[in-house]
Design an enzyme around this catalytic site. Structure first.
Site, PDB file in Angstrom:
ATOM      1  N   GLU A   1     -13.800  -2.967 -44.085  1.00  0.00           N
ATOM      2  CA  GLU A   1     -12.673  -3.801 -44.519  1.00  0.00           C
ATOM      3  C   GLU A   1     -11.884  -4.224 -43.283  1.00  0.00           C
ATOM      4  O   GLU A   1     -11.643  -3.409 -42.394  1.00  0.00           O
ATOM      5  CB  GLU A   1     -11.710  -3.058 -45.472  1.00  0.00           C
ATOM      6  CG  GLU A   1     -12.255  -2.839 -46.861  1.00  0.00           C
ATOM      7  CD  GLU A   1     -11.243  -2.173 -47.806  1.00  0.00           C
ATOM      8  OE1 GLU A   1     -10.014  -2.311 -47.592  1.00  0.00           O
ATOM      9  OE2 GLU A   1     -11.697  -1.517 -48.755  1.00  0.00           O
TER      10      GLU A   1
ATOM     11  N   GLU B   1     -11.929   5.028 -49.168  1.00  0.00           N
ATOM     12  CA  GLU B   1     -10.618   5.529 -48.731  1.00  0.00           C
ATOM     13  C   GLU B   1     -10.155   6.749 -49.528  1.00  0.00           C
ATOM     14  O   GLU B   1      -9.173   6.701 -50.280  1.00  0.00           O
ATOM     15  CB  GLU B   1      -9.575   4.421 -48.824  1.00  0.00           C
ATOM     16  CG  GLU B   1      -9.889   3.266 -47.901  1.00  0.00           C
ATOM     17  CD  GLU B   1      -8.741   2.269 -47.767  1.00  0.00           C
ATOM     18  OE1 GLU B   1      -7.734   2.432 -48.474  1.00  0.00           O
ATOM     19  OE2 GLU B   1      -8.854   1.349 -46.944  1.00  0.00           O
TER      20      GLU B   1
HETATM   21  C1  GBH Z   1      -7.437  -1.019 -48.787  1.00  0.00           C
HETATM   22  O1  GBH Z   1      -6.466  -0.058 -48.656  1.00  0.00           O
HETATM   23  C2  GBH Z   1      -8.104  -0.893 -50.132  1.00  0.00           C
HETATM   24  O2  GBH Z   1      -9.401  -0.345 -49.997  1.00  0.00           O
HETATM   25  C3  GBH Z   1      -8.190  -2.187 -50.868  1.00  0.00           C
HETATM   26  O3  GBH Z   1      -8.501  -1.960 -52.209  1.00  0.00           O
HETATM   27  C4  GBH Z   1      -6.921  -2.976 -50.701  1.00  0.00           C
HETATM   28  O4  GBH Z   1      -6.941  -4.149 -51.460  1.00  0.00           O
HETATM   29  C5  GBH Z   1      -6.788  -3.302 -49.245  1.00  0.00           C
HETATM   30  O5  GBH Z   1      -6.843  -2.179 -48.444  1.00  0.00           O
HETATM   31  C6  GBH Z   1      -5.516  -4.032 -48.892  1.00  0.00           C
HETATM   32  O6  GBH Z   1      -4.418  -3.201 -48.998  1.00  0.00           O
HETATM   33  O7  GBH Z   1       3.170  -0.706 -49.053  1.00  0.00           O
HETATM   34  O8  GBH Z   1       3.957   0.158 -46.972  1.00  0.00           O
HETATM   35  O9  GBH Z   1       3.477   1.655 -48.787  1.00  0.00           O
HETATM   36  C7  GBH Z   1      -5.851  -0.064 -47.376  1.00  0.00           C
HETATM   37  C8  GBH Z   1      -4.889   1.069 -47.262  1.00  0.00           C
HETATM   38  C9  GBH Z   1      -2.968   1.832 -48.354  1.00  0.00           C
HETATM   39  C10 GBH Z   1      -2.828   0.018 -46.859  1.00  0.00           C
HETATM   40  C11 GBH Z   1      -1.616   1.423 -48.926  1.00  0.00           C
HETATM   41  C12 GBH Z   1      -1.490  -0.357 -47.430  1.00  0.00           C
HETATM   42  C13 GBH Z   1       0.479   0.422 -48.522  1.00  0.00           C
HETATM   43  C14 GBH Z   1       1.529   0.597 -47.476  1.00  0.00           C
HETATM   44  N1  GBH Z   1      -3.639   0.679 -47.836  1.00  0.00           N
HETATM   45  N2  GBH Z   1      -0.808   0.784 -47.914  1.00  0.00           N
HETATM   46  S1  GBH Z   1       3.154   0.416 -48.129  1.00  0.00           S
END
Ligand code: GBH
Length: 474
Positions: free
Chosen positions: A360, A171
């Site tokens: 994922e 990512e």
């Molecule tokens: C993935 O990111 C990661 O690769 C992994 O490490 C992580 O554990 C997993 O997903 C679960 O999140 O809180 O509304 O600001 C996924 C992309 C980016 C999705 C951050 C959630 C936060 C949104 N993520 N996003 S918010």
């Protein structure tokens, strides 16, 4: 009709599944075995000493042998993990740390012993603190040769036939944006404009190309059958306005993969990207341009589309398979709609005509801190998530004929969700995770047993046999 029935009986689709995880989120043992500090270690220890951190987390560093024994109990045959760069290299790009290499070497042997194929992620955001101190890490082009040197060490150590699936960078956009532009995550670099993220993602693309070229020239990757992927965070954008939704799909999914498939951004991607009405973050900026040499270095460097999918944007809550909102704290960002995963896979296949591996897919749902162990293990929303997504992926494969070859559930264990322990994606619950004195006992969630049964009944043909070269191109 009869012909169709017969066909479904004799013809098994290629598909396998398993689990993923990443080093900082699961290993713990932050200073054990010669490991040096990563940016997340320093970030929490120095800037947020009272916040939760992953010094211990699931303690998988000491428990991986038992954890991996779970795989065959589910019939799962794929396992994704990440190598911690500061565990295996001294400084930013010094000598290798033999103890760190030995740790992953043994873990890889255990994965294979348990009947699974290892998917090695080279970088899942835990940059050595040394690279940040020397040149601000991803904010500098100096990271490119250092990453390539690190990748070289991984090929030398694990590319002896045991690891054939390599995921270079997890990512890119998330890692760049959170750590090196918004400053929300380690190392907390702040930059006012999204341009910093765009520039950083460009470095990720160039590194991916350089690493694959190294594999091909020095390690004969093609003959060995190594496969490379670039796991990309995407959400499916569904209506209400189809034109806008398509622009958003292009501005994210194609931003990631156009350069690595075609060598450059296609015109529709560029248009979607600079249209600030559809891509608020980019705010009218164009994606970066590449020199001819850079284009040639990136073109054709992915062997499959690595899709990290969690959520669909733009559908009414009433249509979601698990309604978001009710009882869900602010961090619940998932809009659960299995058909979004199916549509995303179709979109990718139509654009790139390549195999897809879902690297994922997972569900965290509500804050488990308020739930009893029984509620955690029997969470009906989690079950609904997996029912809708497993069915949708099966439709992509069987009805749409999209080559979704594999799926890696995020994640095997509940773990550290980068800032807190409240959001738990695990197939397996970890008792007392993130609390002092937690037993860290592993308890399988019922939705995972459902999924295991679902795939047993499917009797798909595993295209990833251990000890054999990947069969994609046959
Ligand atoms: C993935 O990111 C990661 O690769 C992994 O490490 C992580 O554990 C997993 O997903 C679960 O999140 O809180 O509304 O600001 C996924 C992309 C980016 C999705 C951050 C959630 C936060 C949104 N993520 N996003 S918010």
């Amino acid at each position: 009709m009869l012909v169709l029935l017969l066909a479904t009986r004799v013809f098994a689709y290629d598909f396998a599944w398993g689990f993923g995880g990443s080093a900082y989120q699961t290993e713990g043992a932050w200073n054990v075995g010669g490991k040096e500090p990563g940016v997340f270690d320093t970030w929490y220890h120095t800037n947020f000493p009272n916040a939760a951190n992953a010094d211990v987390t699931t303690d998988q560093y000491h428990r991986y042998k038992d954890d991996l024994k779970l795989l065959p109990t589910f019939g799962a045959t794929l396992y994704r993990f990440s190598v911690s760069w500061p565990r295996v290299m001294k400084g930013c790009s010094g000598e290798v740390n033999p103890e760190g290499i030995a740790f992953y070497s043994d873990m890889i042997d255990e994965i294979i012993k348990n009947g699974a194929v290892p998917f090695l992620t080279m970088y899942h955001w835990d940059l050595p603190q040394a690279c940040f101190e020397q040149y601000r890490g991803w904010a500098s082009d100096q990271i490119i040769p250092d990453f390539v040197k690190y990748a070289d060490a991984l090929f030398t150590a694990f590319g002896d036939g045991r690891v054939n699936y390599w995921l270079t960078i997890n990512e890119a956009e998330s890692g760049c944006k959170f750590g090196f532009q918004q400053g929300r995550l380690a190392p907390g670099l702040k930059n006012d404009t999204y341009q910093a993220t765009i520039d950083c993602v460009k470095r990720n693309h160039l590194i991916h190309g350089a690493v694959v070229n190294l594999a091909r020239s020095k390690y004969d990757a093609t003959r060995k059958g190594w496969k490379f992927g670039f796991p990309s965070n995407v959400e499916w954008n569904e209506g209400p306005d189809a034109v806008s939704a398509e622009k958003r799909n292009l501005a994210y999914a194609a931003w990631y993969h156009d350069p690595l498939v075609f060598g450059d951004f296609q015109q529709d991607t560029i248009s979607a990207f600079i249209d600030n009405k559809e891509n608020l973050d980019a705010a009218g900026r164009a994606p970066p341009s590449f020199t001819d040499t850079e284009k040639a270095s990136m073109k054709g460097t992915v062997d499959f589309i690595a899709m990290n999918y969690y959520s669909t944007a733009g559908i009414p809550v009433s249509q979601e398979d698990v309604p978001s909102g009710a009882g869900c704290p602010a961090y619940c960002w998932q809009h659960v709609w299995g058909q979004g995963a199916r549509k995303m896979a179709n979109w990718y296949y139509k654009r790139y005509n390549m195999d897809i591996i879902v690297t994922e897919l997972g569900y965290a749902g509500v804050n488990e801190a308020d739930m009893t162990l029984d509620q955690v293990v029997n969470d009906p929303n989690r079950l609904k998530f997996w029912q809708s997504h497993a069915t949708a992926l099966a439709q992509a494969l069987e009805e749409d004929q999209v080559p979704v070859k594999g799926m890696l559930m995020w994640s095997l264990l509940d773990n550290f969700e980068w800032g807190y322990y409240d959001q738990k994606f695990g197939a397996v619950h970890v008792v007392g995770l993130g609390t002092s004195g937690g037993t860290l006992e592993r308890v399988v969630k019922n939705s995972t047993r459902w999924l295991a049964d679902y795939y047993r009944q499917k009797k798909y043909k595993n295209p990833f046999a251990v000890g054999k070269l990947p069969s994609f191109d046959e």
